[in-house]
Structures are given as C-alpha cells and as structure tokens.
Design a protein around this motif. Structure first.
Motif, PDB file in Angstrom:
ATOM      1  N   PHE A 130       0.788  -1.231   0.000  1.00 15.28           N
ATOM      2  CA  PHE A 130       0.000   0.000   0.000  1.00 15.28           C
ATOM      3  C   PHE A 130       0.822   1.285   0.000  1.00 15.28           C
ATOM      4  O   PHE A 130       0.302   2.350  -0.323  1.00 15.28           O
ATOM      5  N   PHE A 131       2.116   1.211   0.354  1.00 15.53           N
ATOM      6  CA  PHE A 131       2.938   2.426   0.417  1.00 15.53           C
ATOM      7  C   PHE A 131       4.303   2.199  -0.246  1.00 15.53           C
ATOM      8  O   PHE A 131       5.346   2.546   0.328  1.00 15.53           O
ATOM      9  N   PRO A 132       4.366   1.676  -1.451  1.00 12.75           N
ATOM     10  CA  PRO A 132       5.656   1.307  -2.040  1.00 12.75           C
ATOM     11  C   PRO A 132       6.548   2.487  -2.398  1.00 12.75           C
ATOM     12  O   PRO A 132       7.761   2.324  -2.532  1.00 12.75           O
ATOM     13  N   GLU A 133       5.987   3.675  -2.537  1.00  9.33           N
ATOM     14  CA  GLU A 133       6.766   4.828  -2.989  1.00  9.33           C
ATOM     15  C   GLU A 133       7.415   5.592  -1.838  1.00  9.33           C
ATOM     16  O   GLU A 133       8.081   6.608  -2.075  1.00  9.33           O
ATOM     17  N   LEU A 134       7.260   5.147  -0.618  1.00 13.13           N
ATOM     18  CA  LEU A 134       7.767   5.890   0.536  1.00 13.13           C
ATOM     19  C   LEU A 134       9.105   5.392   1.045  1.00 13.13           C
ATOM     20  O   LEU A 134       9.628   5.937   2.019  1.00 13.13           O
ATOM     21  N   GLY A 135       9.674   4.373   0.424  1.00 10.74           N
ATOM     22  CA  GLY A 135      10.925   3.810   0.913  1.00 10.74           C
ATOM     23  C   GLY A 135      10.676   2.847   2.066  1.00 10.74           C
ATOM     24  O   GLY A 135       9.573   2.746   2.592  1.00 10.74           O
ATOM     25  N   VAL A 171     -10.745  -5.690   3.814  1.00 14.97           N
ATOM     26  CA  VAL A 171      -9.302  -5.492   3.622  1.00 14.97           C
ATOM     27  C   VAL A 171      -8.740  -6.596   2.741  1.00 14.97           C
ATOM     28  O   VAL A 171      -7.851  -6.366   1.915  1.00 14.97           O
ATOM     29  N   GLY A 172      -9.290  -7.804   2.838  1.00 14.98           N
ATOM     30  CA  GLY A 172      -8.800  -8.924   2.052  1.00 14.98           C
ATOM     31  C   GLY A 172      -9.047  -8.801   0.569  1.00 14.98           C
ATOM     32  O   GLY A 172      -8.386  -9.493  -0.228  1.00 14.98           O
ATOM     33  N   VAL A 173      -9.990  -7.946   0.166  1.00 17.33           N
ATOM     34  CA  VAL A 173     -10.258  -7.766  -1.272  1.00 17.33           C
ATOM     35  C   VAL A 173      -9.841  -6.381  -1.758  1.00 17.33           C
ATOM     36  O   VAL A 173     -10.074  -6.036  -2.920  1.00 17.33           O
ATOM     37  N   LEU A 174      -9.220  -5.582  -0.897  1.00 19.29           N
ATOM     38  CA  LEU A 174      -8.825  -4.227  -1.283  1.00 19.29           C
ATOM     39  C   LEU A 174      -7.610  -4.260  -2.205  1.00 19.29           C
ATOM     40  O   LEU A 174      -6.555  -4.792  -1.835  1.00 19.29           O
ATOM     41  N   PRO A 175      -7.703  -3.707  -3.426  1.00 19.10           N
ATOM     42  CA  PRO A 175      -6.544  -3.675  -4.322  1.00 19.10           C
ATOM     43  C   PRO A 175      -5.405  -2.845  -3.731  1.00 19.10           C
ATOM     44  O   PRO A 175      -5.631  -1.908  -2.957  1.00 19.10           O
ATOM     45  N   GLY A 176      -4.183  -3.173  -4.108  1.00 16.41           N
ATOM     46  CA  GLY A 176      -3.023  -2.461  -3.612  1.00 16.41           C
ATOM     47  C   GLY A 176      -2.754  -1.177  -4.358  1.00 16.41           C
ATOM     48  O   GLY A 176      -3.486  -0.782  -5.281  1.00 16.41           O
ATOM     49  N   PHE A 177      -1.640  -0.510  -3.997  1.00 20.28           N
ATOM     50  CA  PHE A 177      -1.275   0.776  -4.591  1.00 20.28           C
ATOM     51  C   PHE A 177      -1.055   0.653  -6.094  1.00 20.28           C
ATOM     52  O   PHE A 177      -1.376   1.582  -6.851  1.00 20.28           O
ATOM     53  N   ALA A 178      -0.540  -0.449  -6.544  1.00 21.05           N
ATOM     54  CA  ALA A 178      -0.255  -0.631  -7.970  1.00 21.05           C
ATOM     55  C   ALA A 178      -1.513  -0.601  -8.816  1.00 21.05           C
ATOM     56  O   ALA A 178      -1.451  -0.309 -10.017  1.00 21.05           O
ATOM     57  N   LEU A 232      -8.695   4.052   1.446  1.00 24.44           N
ATOM     58  CA  LEU A 232      -9.738   3.098   1.827  1.00 24.44           C
ATOM     59  C   LEU A 232      -9.263   2.176   2.943  1.00 24.44           C
ATOM     60  O   LEU A 232     -10.063   1.735   3.779  1.00 24.44           O
ATOM     61  N   LEU A 233      -7.968   1.886   2.958  1.00 20.37           N
ATOM     62  CA  LEU A 233      -7.428   1.085   4.054  1.00 20.37           C
ATOM     63  C   LEU A 233      -7.619   1.807   5.383  1.00 20.37           C
ATOM     64  O   LEU A 233      -7.956   1.178   6.402  1.00 20.37           O
TER      65      LEU A 233
END
Length: 445
Positions: free
Chosen positions: A46-51, A104-111, A120-121
């Motif tokens: 969910f936060f891949p761009e933050l390092g 939460v189990g069906v929520l798409p990720g950041f990509a 939404l998370l």
C-alpha cells in the motif's frame, strides 16, 4: 434461590463465558491480522513509494488509526449497550469488525488503485477500531454481571483468554501461509486469505451470541435518564482516566512485542519471520497460562495488588527485551519475547473484572469500554511509531525499552489512585455505598 433457579444461573454464566471467549477471540483475530500484515507486507503493498522506513511508518500509522477510533466505538456502542442492552450491541460490533476485516482482504493495492487504496485502508481500519472499541466492554460485562462476586476474576479470565486466542490464530495462519507458499505468492495474494477467513469466524461468533439472554443487572436497573458518556465524564472521570493510564504499559509492551519486534527482527536484524512468529506462538501459551492464573488469584490477592506487581515487573522487563533480541541468539531472543508475553498475561488477567467493578450498572458498558480503549490510544497507537522513530534515530531499539519503562511508572501511579474492588457486589456500586474490601481478606467469605 431454589435448585432450578441456581442451575439456570450457572448455565447462563457458562454461556456468557463461552460467548465472551469466542466472540472476543474472533474480534481480536481480526484486529491482530492488521498488525502482523503491517509488519510483513503492507508497506510494500500500500505504500511502495515511501521507501523502506517510510512505508513501515505509514503502515504503523494506519495501524494507530484504529486505536484512535476505539474510544469512539466505546462511546457509541457503550451508549446503546447501556440503553438497549449488552447482547444486541455485541452482535453489531462483531458484524462491523468482521465485514471490515474481510473488505481489507479484497482491497486492491497501490499498484492498482494508487492513493485511493491506502485511503480506503484507513477507512476500513477506522471501522475495525470502532467495532473493537465496543467489543471488550460489552464482553466483560457479560461475565462480570453474571458471575458471583468472589469468583468474578476467575470467570473474567475466560474473556482475557480471547485476545490470546485471537493472537495465536492470526499469527498461526500467517505462519502456515509463509511455510506453505513461496515469498512471491504470499506477497501477491496469500496475505489476503486470513482476512477473508474472517467471514467464517464471524458466522460462528454470531451463532454463539444470539443464544444469550440479557444481563440480569441490566434488566433490573432502570435509571437511564442521561446519556451514559455524559455521566461518565461528569461523575466518573477519575476512575476512567486512572484506569486508562493503568493499562497503557500493557498495551505498549504487547504491541511492541507482537508487532514492532516482528518488523524489527525481520527487517533490522535479518531474522526469518517464520522463526519470530514461531517464538511468539510458543510465548502465547505462557501468556494464556499467566492470564488464567493472575485472573483467578486476583479474587484472593486483590485486583490492584496483582496489577501493581505485574506492572512493575513488566516495566523492568521492557529494559532487557531489545538487548536480548539484538543478540540474534535464538534462546535469548525467545527468552525476551516469552518473558514479555508471560508478564502481559499477568497484567491483562484481572482487567475483565477490575474495570467493570469501577462503574455503576447504568454506565458500566460505557465506563469500562472507554477506560480500556483510552489506554490503547496512549499505549497501543503510539508505541510502534515511537519505536520506529527511536530506532531510526539511535540505530538500536534499546531506547524503546526506556520509553516503555516510563509508561510503567505512569501506570503504577494510576494504580495507586484507584480503589481495591475485589469482592464488591456490582449492584452496590449504584448507590454509592460500596466499600472496598481490605486486601488480604477472603472476598468470598
């Protein structure tokens, strides 16, 4: 009381204890799933761009949101629990938690959804916090208002085994998934399975809770002229604040041990997550034993005295937890984690009896729930964030122990302000005539 009436009371008490244990285990399973997933995968999903550090901080920040929402849940569910009844309110809280967790189990990720995904998370995490905020207080009342005064601590131990059961179930499922699939599959879709499984568990919890009858003390108390939160804040704010402060160190040490230590050991020390999860699962057995023993013995030793000893030992153990982990030697790491969990069990065991005993029947749901969740805001919400910051600043997690030890001093001061409640008749709280028994006497006598 004739034999038939006594048998009916015993049967109701057993059903209440079973419903509290099963329902609370399910709710905490749902709640703990996020903590484990935050430590292992949510940063990259969910936060891949933050390092690396930024993503972990973001994941733990969303983790903290639920703790901030829990007092709101305590007020909302406490209002209806003190006005409508304990049973119906607990059914709604279970549904809210279970449906939010499954989502939460069906929520798409950041990509896939970009920044809408973490937004939404956060919303779903708020719903989880509101649901859990109303759960514990009502479940504690199910037992406290049905149990005899001299054994209220022992029966409250059934409730306090629920969080331990939820923790074991949540971490056991993650451990099984990691052992049974490759890393790519686990990060791609495997982590979603425990969240979706919540739907089946909620069905079990509903079946148990719908068979309950309402608390006899609630049916007998008809004085409901003011909103319960108003009365708590005006007339019972001292035990609410002191009680919340008394459990801060328990929350802090629990989530430090089960959530932050998992992230620190895997990402900071290079220890396999399966090894840490296995250690925590074994440590949870010791925690369950400690919960039962401290809850049972508090009926004789006194709630406050039991809590003071456990809190003092836990504050001291916080100072050695991370030095033991940083040795990266398996026996010492296990000793650190298991010792912390045993002391946690000693702290949480008497709580299901102690907090309800501080408030009258007409506001007991609101008072106990609000007190329990206020402690979570300070101890549970902030600790992973503070720990991440301190570790990044000093290059070691050892200063985190001093932070938790400081919370322990705060908790001991709050316990000093609270009365001893062991053996008190809950109905006597309402008239303001209750006198706490003297420590060392047999409350059942």
């Amino acid at each position: 009381m004739d034999a038939e009436d006594a048998g009916r009371r015993v049967g109701q008490l057993r059903r209440a204890a079973a419903a509290a244990l099963i329902g609370t285990a399910i709710e905490f399973y749902d709640f703990f799933l996020y903590g484990t997933a935050a430590a292992l995968v949510f940063g990259s999903v969910f936060f891949p761009e933050l390092g690396t550090v930024g993503a972990l901080l973001a994941a733990f920040s969303v983790y903290a949101v639920a703790f901030l929402a829990r007092p709101l849940g305590a007020v909302v569910f406490g209002h209806f629990g003190d006005r409508v009844g304990r049973k119906a309110t607990l059914v709604v809280s279970l549904l809210l938690m279970g449906l939010s967790t499954a989502a939460v189990g069906v929520l798409p990720g950041f990509a896939v959804w970009g920044w809408w995904s973490p937004v939404l998370l956060v919303v779903l995490r708020v719903c989880q916090g509101v649901g859990l905020g109303g759960e514990w207080g009502g479940a504690a009342l199910l037992i406290a208002e049905n149990a005899p005064a001299g054994r209220r601590g022992r029966y409250g131990g059934f409730l306090q085994l629920g969080p331990t059961g939820g923790f074991v179930l949540a971490n056991g499922v993650f451990l099984a998934l990691q052992l049974g699939m490759d890393e790519g599959s686990f990060r791609g879709w495997g982590w979603r399975v425990p969240f979706l499984a919540s739907l089946a568990l909620v069905a079990v919890g509903l079946f148990v809770r719908l068979r309950l009858t309402e608390s006899p003390l609630f049916r007998a108390d008809e004085r409901r002229d003011r909103p319960p939160v108003v009365e708590v804040l005006r007339e019972h704010w001292r035990p609410a604040l002191a009680g919340g402060g008394a459990i801060t160190v328990g929350y802090a040490l629990f989530y430090l041990t089960t959530t932050y230590a998992l992230a620190y050991a895997t990402s900071g020390l290079g220890v396999a997550s399966t090894l840490v999860l296995s250690m925590l699962l074994v440590g949870a057995v010791g925690m369950a034993v400690a919960v039962w023993l401290s809850a049972s013995r508090s009926d004789r030793w006194g709630r406050r005295r039991t809590l003071r000893w456990a809190t003092g030992l836990a504050a001291g153990w916080a100072l050695v937890l991370f030095p033991l982990l940083e040795t990266v030697r398996r026996p010492l790491m296990f000793a650190g984690l298991a010792g912390a969990m045993v002391l946690l069990g000693c702290m949480f065991g008497p709580m299901a009896a102690f907090l309800p005993e501080l408030f009258p029947t007409r506001v007991r749901y609101t008072g106990a729930a609000l007190t329990y969740n206020l402690g979570g805001v300070i101890g549970g919400a902030t600790t992973p964030l503070v720990a991440t910051r301190l570790t990044a600043a000093y290059g070691t997690a050892q200063p985190v122990g001093w932070y938790v030890a400081g919370l322990g001093v705060l908790a001991l001061g709050c316990l000093w302000l609270l009365p001893e409640t062991t053996g008190a008749e809950l109905a006597a709280v309402d008239g303001g005539r209750r006198r706490a028994p003297v420590l060392g006497t047999d409350p059942a006598a």
